[in-house]
Design a protein around this motif. Structure first.
Motif, PDB file in Angstrom:
ATOM      1  N   UNK A 229       0.843  -1.203   0.000  1.00  0.00           N
ATOM      2  CA  UNK A 229       0.000   0.000   0.000  1.00  0.00           C
ATOM      3  C   UNK A 229       0.876   1.251   0.000  1.00  0.00           C
ATOM      4  N   UNK A 230       1.929   1.232   0.797  1.00  0.00           N
ATOM      5  CA  UNK A 230       2.828   2.384   0.865  1.00  0.00           C
ATOM      6  C   UNK A 230       3.507   2.622  -0.472  1.00  0.00           C
ATOM      7  N   UNK A 231       3.816   1.557  -1.181  1.00  0.00           N
ATOM      8  CA  UNK A 231       4.402   1.708  -2.518  1.00  0.00           C
ATOM      9  C   UNK A 231       3.404   2.401  -3.455  1.00  0.00           C
ATOM     10  N   UNK A 232       2.130   2.057  -3.329  1.00  0.00           N
ATOM     11  CA  UNK A 232       1.139   2.740  -4.170  1.00  0.00           C
ATOM     12  C   UNK A 232       1.129   4.234  -3.867  1.00  0.00           C
ATOM     13  N   UNK A 233       1.197   4.592  -2.586  1.00  0.00           N
ATOM     14  CA  UNK A 233       1.210   6.008  -2.233  1.00  0.00           C
ATOM     15  C   UNK A 233       2.494   6.687  -2.706  1.00  0.00           C
ATOM     16  N   UNK A 234       3.587   5.928  -2.761  1.00  0.00           N
ATOM     17  CA  UNK A 234       4.830   6.433  -3.350  1.00  0.00           C
ATOM     18  C   UNK A 234       4.584   6.802  -4.811  1.00  0.00           C
ATOM     19  N   UNK A 240       1.033  12.861  -8.658  1.00  0.00           N
ATOM     20  CA  UNK A 240       0.323  14.098  -8.331  1.00  0.00           C
ATOM     21  C   UNK A 240       1.269  15.296  -8.274  1.00  0.00           C
ATOM     22  N   UNK A 241       2.489  15.065  -7.777  1.00  0.00           N
ATOM     23  CA  UNK A 241       3.461  16.151  -7.681  1.00  0.00           C
ATOM     24  C   UNK A 241       3.943  16.597  -9.061  1.00  0.00           C
ATOM     25  N   UNK A 242       4.089  15.651  -9.983  1.00  0.00           N
ATOM     26  CA  UNK A 242       4.669  15.968 -11.289  1.00  0.00           C
ATOM     27  C   UNK A 242       3.647  16.429 -12.321  1.00  0.00           C
ATOM     28  N   UNK A 243       2.343  16.290 -12.024  1.00  0.00           N
ATOM     29  CA  UNK A 243       1.324  16.684 -13.013  1.00  0.00           C
ATOM     30  C   UNK A 243       1.499  18.113 -13.534  1.00  0.00           C
ATOM     31  N   UNK A 244       1.691  19.122 -12.668  1.00  0.00           N
ATOM     32  CA  UNK A 244       1.785  20.496 -13.188  1.00  0.00           C
ATOM     33  C   UNK A 244       2.921  20.691 -14.198  1.00  0.00           C
ATOM     34  N   UNK A 245       4.139  20.252 -13.825  1.00  0.00           N
ATOM     35  CA  UNK A 245       5.263  20.408 -14.745  1.00  0.00           C
ATOM     36  C   UNK A 245       5.120  19.519 -15.975  1.00  0.00           C
ATOM     37  N   UNK A 246       4.586  18.325 -15.781  1.00  0.00           N
ATOM     38  CA  UNK A 246       4.399  17.418 -16.910  1.00  0.00           C
ATOM     39  C   UNK A 246       3.445  18.039 -17.930  1.00  0.00           C
ATOM     40  N   UNK A 375       3.255   7.677   4.946  1.00  0.00           N
ATOM     41  CA  UNK A 375       3.869   9.003   5.040  1.00  0.00           C
ATOM     42  C   UNK A 375       5.358   8.936   4.722  1.00  0.00           C
ATOM     43  N   UNK A 376       6.030   7.911   5.246  1.00  0.00           N
ATOM     44  CA  UNK A 376       7.464   7.762   4.990  1.00  0.00           C
ATOM     45  C   UNK A 376       7.732   7.576   3.499  1.00  0.00           C
ATOM     46  N   UNK A 377       6.948   6.734   2.848  1.00  0.00           N
ATOM     47  CA  UNK A 377       7.149   6.482   1.424  1.00  0.00           C
ATOM     48  C   UNK A 377       6.884   7.742   0.599  1.00  0.00           C
ATOM     49  N   UNK A 378       5.915   8.550   1.006  1.00  0.00           N
ATOM     50  CA  UNK A 378       5.640   9.788   0.265  1.00  0.00           C
ATOM     51  C   UNK A 378       6.797  10.780   0.412  1.00  0.00           C
ATOM     52  N   UNK A 379       7.412  10.821   1.594  1.00  0.00           N
ATOM     53  CA  UNK A 379       8.578  11.682   1.790  1.00  0.00           C
ATOM     54  C   UNK A 379       9.734  11.192   0.919  1.00  0.00           C
ATOM     55  N   UNK A 380       9.947   9.872   0.900  1.00  0.00           N
ATOM     56  CA  UNK A 380      11.013   9.300   0.068  1.00  0.00           C
ATOM     57  C   UNK A 380      10.749   9.591  -1.407  1.00  0.00           C
ATOM     58  N   UNK A 381       9.483   9.538  -1.813  1.00  0.00           N
ATOM     59  CA  UNK A 381       9.129   9.852  -3.202  1.00  0.00           C
ATOM     60  C   UNK A 381       9.527  11.285  -3.546  1.00  0.00           C
ATOM     61  N   UNK A 382       9.263  12.207  -2.615  1.00  0.00           N
ATOM     62  CA  UNK A 382       9.620  13.612  -2.854  1.00  0.00           C
ATOM     63  C   UNK A 382      11.136  13.772  -2.953  1.00  0.00           C
ATOM     64  N   UNK A 383      11.867  13.095  -2.055  1.00  0.00           N
ATOM     65  CA  UNK A 383      13.337  13.187  -2.073  1.00  0.00           C
ATOM     66  C   UNK A 383      13.891  12.595  -3.365  1.00  0.00           C
ATOM     67  N   UNK A 384      13.373  11.441  -3.773  1.00  0.00           N
ATOM     68  CA  UNK A 384      13.844  10.817  -5.012  1.00  0.00           C
ATOM     69  C   UNK A 384      13.603  11.725  -6.214  1.00  0.00           C
ATOM     70  N   UNK A 385      12.420  12.328  -6.251  1.00  0.00           N
ATOM     71  CA  UNK A 385      12.099  13.228  -7.372  1.00  0.00           C
ATOM     72  C   UNK A 385      13.047  14.423  -7.392  1.00  0.00           C
ATOM     73  N   UNK A 386      13.333  14.978  -6.211  1.00  0.00           N
ATOM     74  CA  UNK A 386      14.243  16.129  -6.129  1.00  0.00           C
ATOM     75  C   UNK A 386      15.635  15.745  -6.628  1.00  0.00           C
ATOM     76  N   UNK A 387      16.119  14.582  -6.197  1.00  0.00           N
ATOM     77  CA  UNK A 387      17.465  14.143  -6.582  1.00  0.00           C
ATOM     78  C   UNK A 387      17.543  13.867  -8.084  1.00  0.00           C
ATOM     79  N   UNK A 388      16.584  13.095  -8.602  1.00  0.00           N
ATOM     80  CA  UNK A 388      16.646  12.706 -10.008  1.00  0.00           C
ATOM     81  C   UNK A 388      16.384  13.879 -10.943  1.00  0.00           C
TER      82      UNK A 388
END
Length: 623
Positions: A229-234, A240-246, A375-388
């Motif tokens: 489930x956490x992976x899905x939220x990731x 959802x975060x990338x929709x505007x720029x995409x 919540x942890x996976x969503x934070x990691x998703x944000x960090x991964x997006x920032x790094x990549x």
């Protein structure tokens, strides 16, 4: 179920709460972004990131405590208290909005996140207490549909409110009215007393978080469901975060196109949740999860491949109507909708699985652990997006392709760790694609406690069919030669099959089988035995052997008689020659699983049990 008093008030309460969360959060972000930015003591970008952080931080700090609280008090009373707190918070928020006090609004966003953190565990742990087992998947489907539709509507309404002439007054009135509506709806939720012994509640935020996670990890299947489930939220948070720029960089669209992408994704999840309820046939069905996993990977890849070429005029920007009227966008929109739909198929059974497998007095704590990991996976998703995207200069399309590949790897990992997921998938394929399996009397399977299932033995796939018919995991006692069939050996071994053979072939295997059965029953498991001792040679039920009597003499547990109809003549039966050697001629034929009421096997004896199964076979009961 939907219109019943035990579900509808709760459903309205949680939908209004989610709607209010998203309206308030997005109104705050939009007000900060588009008006009065000079009044802020920090930059807009920093404020926006702070807002995202302060809303998610309470889930780390308070979820564990929230789970313990929810498991140790009347859930209806707890919901009413939380909704009253929400009403107070939103009254303060209305004052902050009207006075344009953005730092106060930020503080209230943290408090609102805290209220949501306490509502999360009770929101899901309430369902198994108020719904019947055959309603659990349906209830979760409605909750997921309501949640994502509320997220969508909250995001869109926030934009409409801020764009209006009376944005401050309108926002203040709406958040208070929604909070009031949620509180009034919560007053109609019937009482739900504590299940089990009441524990002493201690508030230890960080230590409690680790204890909560450590406790749920003791049950590997629930832990893997939480990670899934956490992976899905990731994935969802990244989308959802990338929709505007995409939308801006790849689709050359304006803000209305961003709203369209959000709508397609959210409505897709809602539709997937509804479809999941339809194809699960009234019970927790893990077999549909792989379809969701496959869809998330396949449709994400095709979504990237469907990106149209840039307009000839580089300055051209699509609005909503222009975008949906251009045929080159149809495939991309369909892919995004299917990504959402696949997500609905993916998460609904997992939520229901956690609720059905967690102990009744610890369900909220399991949900709390799930919220922490989400919540942890969503934070990691944000960090991964920032790094990549920011550091390594990847494109958004490369990021999404990486997620599609990782999704497949995560699925392989989860299925390797919890073979039951794979078993249910294979069982689902047999039950709904190779055959048309109809189950009668599923309510006769006891919800808990030890029991022995006795059933006629028609084919090599009997265990797979019964596995899909049962609402609980089942340990099958199976002829050793069948349990070692190459194509099925892996599934049978990880399903906890108990191999048995005649004492002449191997006395050690014979004695060990009875000892393993004894241990399983002492562990309150369900054990299924085919008392005929071999596959039917003529389609009729042969005499039951003495093994079932020996089991019940040692462990006089409840017996659940079952009968299989329609498998005689299949490729896996002995009709017309040895099974698996004749040419397959029957596909999608009708198979009935008839489950009888519990009986006293000790009193009936093996011959009486044989007559019970024969009666079910010849005269199936009706639902």
């Amino acid at each position: 179920m939907l219109l019943s008093k035990r579900f509808l008030p709760y459903f309205i309460t949680q939908c209004l709460g989610t709607l209010n969360d998203n309206i308030y959060k997005n109104v705050l972000l939009l007000l900060v972004t588009y008006s009065q930015v000079d009044a802020l003591p920090v930059s807009v970008n920093l404020f926006v990131n702070l807002a995202a952080g302060v809303f998610i931080l309470p889930f780390f700090l308070f979820s564990a405590h929230a789970g313990v609280v929810a498991d140790n008090m009347d859930k209806a009373k707890l919901i009413r208290r939380l909704k009253f707190i929400e009403l107070v918070i939103m009254a303060c928020a209305a004052v902050a909005i009207l006075s344009q006090s953005y730092l106060m609004m930020l503080l209230l966003l943290f408090i609102m996140g805290s209220q949501s953190a306490y509502f999360g565990p009770v929101k899901y742990s309430l369902l198994p207490q108020t719904l019947k087992p055959n309603e659990l998947i349906n209830g979760n489907a409605w909750v997921e549909m309501g949640t994502f539709v509320a997220i969508l509507m909250g995001t869109l309404f926030a934009g409409v409110i801020v764009a209006s002439e009376y944005r401050l007054g309108g926002a203040a009135v709406i958040v208070v009215c929604l909070a009031l509506g949620g509180y009034l709806a919560s007053c109609a939720i019937p009482a739900m007393p504590v299940q089990g012994k009441i524990e002493k509640i201690r508030f230890t935020p960080l230590a409690g978080t680790w204890r909560c996670i450590a406790k749920v990890r003791q049950t590997p299947s629930i832990w893997m469901a939480i990670l899934a489930i956490s992976w899905f939220w990731f994935l969802g948070a990244t989308y959802l975060t990338q929709f505007p720029n995409f939308a801006k960089l790849y689709l050359h669209g304006d803000a209305t196109v961003v709203s369209l992408l959000l709508a397609l994704f959210s409505i897709g999840i809602a539709m997937g949740s509804w479809i999941c309820e339809r194809v699960s046939y009234g019970h927790v069905e893990l077999g549909v999860i792989p379809f969701g996993v496959l869809g998330l990977t396949v449709f994400t890849v095709d979504f990237i491949l469907a990106i149209p070429p840039a307009p000839v005029d580089a300055s051209f920007v699509y609005n909503f109507s222009q975008f949906i009227s251009d045929s080159q966008h149809f495939r991309l929109m369909a892919d995004l909708f299917m990504v959402g739909l696949s997500g609905g198929l993916f998460i609904v059974p997992l939520y229901a699985f956690i609720q059905s497998r967690a102990a009744a007095d610890e369900c909220a704590q399991a949900i709390a652990a799930n919220n922490i990991m989400n919540a942890l996976f969503m934070v990691v998703a944000a960090v991964l997006s920032i790094v990549l995207l920011g550091v390594l200069n990847w494109s958004i399309s490369q990021l999404l392709l990486l997620l599609a590949a990782l999704n497949a790897l995560v699925a392989i990992y989860v299925y390797a760790q919890v073979p039951e997921f794979a078993q249910r998938f294979v069982s689902y394929l047999f039950s709904h694609f190779l055959y048309r399996v109809s189950v009668t009397g599923r309510q006769n399977i006891p919800e808990q406690g030890a029991g022995v299932i006795v059933c006629n033995h028609v084919s090599y796939v009997d265990a797979l069919i019964l596995m899909g018919a049962s609402t609980r995991p089942v340990r099958f006692v199976m002829d050793k030669s069948i349990s070692e069939i190459p194509l099925l050996k892996y599934l049978f071994r990880h399903a906890g099959v108990i191999p048995i053979c005649s004492p002449k072939q191997s006395r050690d295997t014979y004695l060990q089988a009875f000892e393993t059965i004894h241990q399983a029953l002492n562990n309150d498991e369900l054990v299924c035995i085919f008392p005929e001792g071999r596959l039917s040679v003529d389609g009729e039920i042969a005499e039951f052997r003495a093994g079932i009597q020996r089991i019940l003499e040692r462990d006089p547990v409840t017996v659940i008689p079952m009968a299989l109809r329609g498998l005689w003549g299949s490729y896996f039966s002995h009709q017309g020659g040895h099974a698996l050697t004749t040419r397959p001629t029957r596909f999608w034929s009708k198979v009935d699983v008839v489950i009888g009421a519990e009986v006293n096997g000790v009193e009936l004896g093996r011959h009486g049990l044989q007559q019970c199964v024969k009666q079910l076979h010849d005269n199936p009961v009706n639902d």
